[in-house]
Design a protein around this motif. Structure first.
Motif, PDB file in Angstrom:
ATOM      1  N   GLY A 131       0.717  -1.219  -0.126  1.00 22.22           N
ATOM      2  CA  GLY A 131       0.271  -0.378  -0.027  1.00 22.22           C
ATOM      3  C   GLY A 131       1.075   1.439   0.215  1.00 22.22           C
ATOM      4  O   GLY A 131       2.376   1.324   0.061  1.00 22.22           O
ATOM      5  N   THR A 132       0.370   2.423  -0.103  1.00 16.90           N
ATOM      6  CA  THR A 132       1.032   3.976  -0.299  1.00 16.90           C
ATOM      7  C   THR A 132       1.678   4.281   0.947  1.00 16.90           C
ATOM      8  O   THR A 132       2.230   4.739   0.707  1.00 16.90           O
ATOM      9  N   GLY A 133       1.476   3.621   2.064  1.00 19.65           N
ATOM     10  CA  GLY A 133       2.121   3.512   3.188  1.00 19.65           C
ATOM     11  C   GLY A 133       2.948   3.258   3.116  1.00 19.65           C
ATOM     12  O   GLY A 133       4.004   4.047   3.692  1.00 19.65           O
ATOM     13  N   ILE A 134       3.545   1.775   3.005  1.00 20.87           N
ATOM     14  CA  ILE A 134       4.892   1.413   3.689  1.00 20.87           C
ATOM     15  C   ILE A 134       5.789   1.597   2.263  1.00 20.87           C
ATOM     16  O   ILE A 134       6.695   1.747   2.611  1.00 20.87           O
ATOM     17  N   GLN A 135       4.718   1.697   1.270  1.00 21.80           N
ATOM     18  CA  GLN A 135       5.867   1.907  -0.846  1.00 21.80           C
ATOM     19  C   GLN A 135       6.390   3.330   0.243  1.00 21.80           C
ATOM     20  O   GLN A 135       7.483   3.800  -0.587  1.00 21.80           O
ATOM     21  N   THR A 136       5.293   3.905  -0.039  1.00 26.27           N
ATOM     22  CA  THR A 136       5.927   5.636   0.667  1.00 26.27           C
ATOM     23  C   THR A 136       7.171   6.064   1.615  1.00 26.27           C
ATOM     24  O   THR A 136       8.342   6.779   1.331  1.00 26.27           O
ATOM     25  N   ALA A 137       6.801   5.330   2.933  1.00 27.96           N
ATOM     26  CA  ALA A 137       8.288   5.523   3.620  1.00 27.96           C
ATOM     27  C   ALA A 137       9.333   4.805   3.196  1.00 27.96           C
ATOM     28  O   ALA A 137      10.553   5.547   3.099  1.00 27.96           O
ATOM     29  N   ARG A 138       9.101   4.202   2.315  1.00 32.41           N
ATOM     30  CA  ARG A 138      10.045   3.339   1.391  1.00 32.41           C
ATOM     31  C   ARG A 138      10.619   4.160   0.658  1.00 32.41           C
ATOM     32  O   ARG A 138      12.630   4.372   0.539  1.00 32.41           O
ATOM     33  N   SER A 269       8.491   8.552  10.125  1.00 35.86           N
ATOM     34  CA  SER A 269       6.929   7.817  10.901  1.00 35.86           C
ATOM     35  C   SER A 269       6.616   7.335  10.067  1.00 35.86           C
ATOM     36  O   SER A 269       6.053   7.057   9.109  1.00 35.86           O
ATOM     37  N   VAL A 270       6.053   6.257   9.641  1.00 34.25           N
ATOM     38  CA  VAL A 270       5.451   4.757   9.349  1.00 34.25           C
ATOM     39  C   VAL A 270       3.910   4.712   9.840  1.00 34.25           C
ATOM     40  O   VAL A 270       3.738   4.254  10.815  1.00 34.25           O
ATOM     41  N   PRO A 271       3.102   4.392   9.192  1.00 35.92           N
ATOM     42  CA  PRO A 271       1.223   4.232   9.463  1.00 35.92           C
ATOM     43  C   PRO A 271       1.572   3.345  10.120  1.00 35.92           C
ATOM     44  O   PRO A 271       2.539   1.963   9.434  1.00 35.92           O
ATOM     45  N   ASP A 277      -2.800   2.265   4.036  1.00 41.38           N
ATOM     46  CA  ASP A 277      -2.345   3.358   4.404  1.00 41.38           C
ATOM     47  C   ASP A 277      -2.353   4.008   5.105  1.00 41.38           C
ATOM     48  O   ASP A 277      -1.135   3.735   5.819  1.00 41.38           O
ATOM     49  N   GLY A 278      -2.055   5.552   5.447  1.00 38.02           N
ATOM     50  CA  GLY A 278      -1.771   6.304   6.396  1.00 38.02           C
ATOM     51  C   GLY A 278      -0.885   6.985   6.070  1.00 38.02           C
ATOM     52  O   GLY A 278      -0.087   7.279   4.567  1.00 38.02           O
ATOM     53  N   GLU A 279      -0.552   8.435   6.949  1.00 35.30           N
ATOM     54  CA  GLU A 279       0.360   8.814   7.006  1.00 35.30           C
ATOM     55  C   GLU A 279       1.948   8.397   7.707  1.00 35.30           C
ATOM     56  O   GLU A 279       2.096   8.104   8.246  1.00 35.30           O
ATOM     57  N   VAL A 280       2.780   9.335   6.107  1.00 29.43           N
ATOM     58  CA  VAL A 280       4.191   9.411   6.437  1.00 29.43           C
ATOM     59  C   VAL A 280       4.927  10.353   6.646  1.00 29.43           C
ATOM     60  O   VAL A 280       4.662  11.603   6.355  1.00 29.43           O
ATOM     61  N   SER A 281       5.642  10.445   7.802  1.00 32.59           N
ATOM     62  CA  SER A 281       5.957  11.860   8.408  1.00 32.59           C
ATOM     63  C   SER A 281       6.909  12.217   8.185  1.00 32.59           C
ATOM     64  O   SER A 281       7.703  10.759   8.815  1.00 32.59           O
ATOM     65  N   VAL A 282       8.376  12.719   8.105  1.00 31.57           N
ATOM     66  CA  VAL A 282       9.978  13.154   7.840  1.00 31.57           C
ATOM     67  C   VAL A 282       9.991  14.434   8.664  1.00 31.57           C
ATOM     68  O   VAL A 282       9.626  14.960   8.939  1.00 31.57           O
ATOM     69  N   TYR A 299       0.357   0.872  -3.849  1.00 29.79           N
ATOM     70  CA  TYR A 299      -1.504   0.635  -4.630  1.00 29.79           C
ATOM     71  C   TYR A 299      -1.861   1.598  -4.047  1.00 29.79           C
ATOM     72  O   TYR A 299      -1.917   1.817  -2.631  1.00 29.79           O
ATOM     73  N   VAL A 300      -2.802   2.199  -4.567  1.00 29.83           N
ATOM     74  CA  VAL A 300      -3.974   3.306  -4.232  1.00 29.83           C
ATOM     75  C   VAL A 300      -5.482   2.436  -3.413  1.00 29.83           C
ATOM     76  O   VAL A 300      -5.681   2.247  -4.841  1.00 29.83           O
ATOM     77  N   ASP A 301      -5.971   2.853  -2.467  1.00 32.60           N
ATOM     78  CA  ASP A 301      -6.606   2.032  -2.107  1.00 32.60           C
ATOM     79  C   ASP A 301      -7.136   0.634  -1.979  1.00 32.60           C
ATOM     80  O   ASP A 301      -7.444  -0.249  -2.114  1.00 32.60           O
ATOM     81  N   GLY A 302      -5.592   0.231  -1.739  1.00 34.20           N
ATOM     82  CA  GLY A 302      -5.912  -1.230  -1.785  1.00 34.20           C
ATOM     83  C   GLY A 302      -6.282  -1.955  -0.662  1.00 34.20           C
ATOM     84  O   GLY A 302      -6.715  -1.175   0.607  1.00 34.20           O
ATOM     85  N   GLY A 303      -6.674  -3.187  -0.484  1.00 32.54           N
ATOM     86  CA  GLY A 303      -7.086  -4.150  -0.196  1.00 32.54           C
ATOM     87  C   GLY A 303      -6.574  -5.267   0.251  1.00 32.54           C
ATOM     88  O   GLY A 303      -5.800  -6.023  -0.962  1.00 32.54           O
ATOM     89  N   ARG A 304      -7.086  -5.867   0.807  1.00 31.02           N
ATOM     90  CA  ARG A 304      -6.370  -7.894   1.007  1.00 31.02           C
ATOM     91  C   ARG A 304      -6.655  -8.550   0.126  1.00 31.02           C
ATOM     92  O   ARG A 304      -7.476  -8.693  -0.885  1.00 31.02           O
ATOM     93  N   GLY A 305      -5.029  -8.930  -0.011  1.00 33.65           N
ATOM     94  CA  GLY A 305      -5.602  -9.685  -2.181  1.00 33.65           C
ATOM     95  C   GLY A 305      -5.046  -8.729  -2.766  1.00 33.65           C
ATOM     96  O   GLY A 305      -4.268  -9.675  -3.982  1.00 33.65           O
ATOM     97  N   ILE A 306      -4.043  -7.963  -2.480  1.00 30.33           N
ATOM     98  CA  ILE A 306      -3.541  -7.273  -4.194  1.00 30.33           C
ATOM     99  C   ILE A 306      -2.528  -7.602  -4.166  1.00 30.33           C
ATOM    100  O   ILE A 306      -1.539  -7.751  -5.757  1.00 30.33           O
ATOM    101  N   GLY A 307      -2.062  -8.245  -3.063  1.00 33.70           N
ATOM    102  CA  GLY A 307      -0.950 -10.160  -2.978  1.00 33.70           C
ATOM    103  C   GLY A 307      -0.986 -10.587  -4.696  1.00 33.70           C
ATOM    104  O   GLY A 307       0.568 -10.425  -4.981  1.00 33.70           O
ATOM    105  N   LEU A 308      -2.322 -10.886  -4.917  1.00 22.23           N
ATOM    106  CA  LEU A 308      -2.109 -11.984  -5.895  1.00 22.23           C
ATOM    107  C   LEU A 308      -1.590 -11.364  -7.085  1.00 22.23           C
ATOM    108  O   LEU A 308      -1.515 -11.598  -8.381  1.00 22.23           O
ATOM    109  N   ASP A 309      -2.051  -9.840  -7.450  1.00 22.53           N
ATOM    110  CA  ASP A 309      -2.327  -8.991  -8.433  1.00 22.53           C
ATOM    111  C   ASP A 309      -0.538  -8.762  -8.633  1.00 22.53           C
ATOM    112  O   ASP A 309       0.164  -8.895 -10.375  1.00 22.53           O
ATOM    113  N   ASP A 310      -0.312  -8.800  -7.561  1.00 20.74           N
ATOM    114  CA  ASP A 310       1.393  -8.188  -7.415  1.00 20.74           C
ATOM    115  C   ASP A 310       2.153  -9.581  -8.162  1.00 20.74           C
ATOM    116  O   ASP A 310       3.409  -9.599  -9.086  1.00 20.74           O
TER     117      ASP A 310
END
Length: 365
Positions: A131-138, A269-271, A277-282, A299-310
C-alpha cells in the motif's frame, strides 16, 4: 487496468472472517476471477460464493482437482496453512495464503521446495506492505532523506482479539499468539524498509492462562492460552540497523508509534502496517519538525488480495510478497521465541531478501 495482465482463476479455501476483505478486492480484479470456494461450513462457503456469480461451492478435494483453478487462495486457520499449500502445489496450483506461511520454518521450507519442484509460485500475506503507507516510507528511505538508517522501533499493543473475534481460540494456540498473528505485518514491513534480519534476541511472557470471548454467540466462553502473549525483541538487520519490537495481547492502552525509522540525518514515522494507507511523516536535521509526505508509491486504496495482483504483475521475476520473504519472516519469529526461551541471541538461518520497491503509484488496479 493500466496494462495487459494474465488471468489466474482463483479457488478459495476458507470462508472465515478475513475472506470478506479478500472478496471485495478480487471483485475489482477481473483477471483474478473466483471460480470455486471451499469451507468446512457449507453455509459460509455459499455466502462467499454468492459474491462471485461465476463461482461454485465445492469440497477442498474437488477444488484441488479442478482444472479451472489456477491458484489456491489459502484463507484457512494457521495450523493448516502449510498442509493446504502443500496439497495445492501437489495438484499443480500456484498458492497465495494468509500469514504465517506455515506452522513452522521446517514446514515452510517444505512448501518452498514443493513449489520449486512443481514450477509454481507461492505468495503470502501481509500484502499491506504494497500500500501507499509502507511504499511511500520506503521511497523516503531509498532517497536518502534521513541519511543512513541506524535503528527502528515497532510496537503493536492490544488487550487481545477475543474482545471482538467470535472464534478467537486459534489465536492462542500454536501458530497464533501476538507474534505470529500480528508480527508478520511489522516484520514484513521492517524487511521491506531495512532489509533482512541476521540475529535476534528477546523475552516473552504469558500473564494470563485463560481468556474470555467477549462478543458473538459464544460470548462468556472461557478458553486456555497455549502461547506467550507478550513478546519483546531486538533485531539486528544484515545492514547493521537495529530494530526494537514489542508485540502484545496484554496492553490496554499505550501511546507508542506503530513504526519509526531513525537515520543519521532524521527520522521517518511509518503508518499502521495493518493498513494499506496512512500518514508518512519525516523529521530531518535541515527541517527540524515533522512534515507529512504525500503518497509517492504503492497501490492506491489497496485491499487484502492485491498480493495476488502483484504475483501476476511480477510473473517474470520475484514478487514482493513472496514465499521466500514469508519464510524469512516466519524464521525471524520462530528464532525470536527460541531466543526468548534460551535467554540469548540467536542467528536467523534463512538469508532473506529485501523485495524490490514499487516504482510509483498504482491508481488503476
Amino acid at each position: 487496468m493500466g496494462e495487459s495482465l494474465s488471468t489466474l482463476r482463483v479457488g478459495i479455501v476458507g470462508a472465515g472472517a478475513i475472506s470478506g476483505q479478500y472478496s471485495r478486492t478480487l471483485q475489482r480484479l477481473p483477471h483474478l476471477p473466483v471460480v470455486a470456494v471451499a469451507d468446512l461450513d457449507p453455509a459460509r462457503a455459499q455466502a462467499l460464493s454468492d459474491g462471485h456469480p461465476k463461482s461454485r461451492v465445492v469440497t477442498v478435494d474437488e477444488l484441488l482437482a479442478a482444472d479451472d483453478v489456477d491458484v489456491v487462495l489459502n484463507l484457512t486457520v494457521p495450523a493448516v496453512h502449510g498442509q493446504i499449500a502443500l496439497a495445492a502445489l501437489a495438484a499443480g496450483k500456484h498458492v497465495y495464503g494468509e500469514k504465517p506461511l506455515a506452522l513452522t520454518v521446517d514446514e515452510g521450507r517444505k512448501v518452498l521446495r514443493a513449489a520449486a519442484d512443481a514450477g509454481r509460485s507461492v505468495g503470502c500475506a501481509p500484502d499491506t506492505v504494497l500500500g501507499t503507507g509502507i511504499q511511500t516510507a520506503r521511497s523516503v528511505l531509498d532517497a536518502g532523506t534521513i541519511g543512513t538508517p541506524v535503528a527502528a522501533t515497532a510496537f503493536m499493543t492490544t488487550p487481545g482479539h477475543e474482545r471482538w473475534h467470535p472464534d478467537p481460540e486459534f489465536l492462542y494456540r500454536p501458530g497464533g499468539g501476538p507474534l505470529l498473528d500480528m508480527g508478520p505485518y511489522y516484520l514484513t514491513s521492517l524487511v521491506h524498509l531495512l532489509g533482512p534480519v541476521a540475529t535476534v534476541t528477546g523475552v516473552s511472557s504469558r500473564p494470563a492462562p485463560e481468556r474470555v470471548i467477549g462478543s458473538g454467540p459464544r460470548a462468556g466462553t472461557v478458553f486456555g492460552v497455549e502461547v506467550d502473549t507478550h513478546v519483546t525483541g531486538i533485531l539486528t538487520h544484515v545492514s547493521g540497523a537495529v530494530s526494537t519490537l514489542m508485540i502484545s495481547f496484554d496492553v490496554w492502552a499505550a501511546r507508542l508509534p506503530r513504526i519509526e525509522v531513525y537515520g543519521s540525518g532524521g527520522s521517518v514515522s511509518v503508518p499502521d502496517p495493518n493498513r494499506f494507507d496512512g500518514e508518512v511523516s519525516v523529521f530531518t536535521a535541515e527541517t527540524p519538525s515533522w512534515q507529512e509526505v504525500a503518497p509517492t508509491a504503492g497501490y492506491v486504496d489497496g485491499g487484502r488480495g492485491i498480493g495476488l495482483d502483484d504475483l501476476v504483475r511480477s510473473a517474470a521475476g520475484e514478487h514482493r510478497v513472496s514465499g521466500a520473504l514469508a519464510l524469512h519472516v516466519l524464521d525471524v519469529m520462530e528464532t525470536l521465541l527460541a531466543a526468548a526461551g534460551e535467554g540469548r541471541a540467536l542467528p536467523v538461518a534463512t538469508p532473506g531478501v529485501r523485495p524490490e520497491a514499487m516504482a510509483g503509484l498504482l491508481p488503476d488496479w
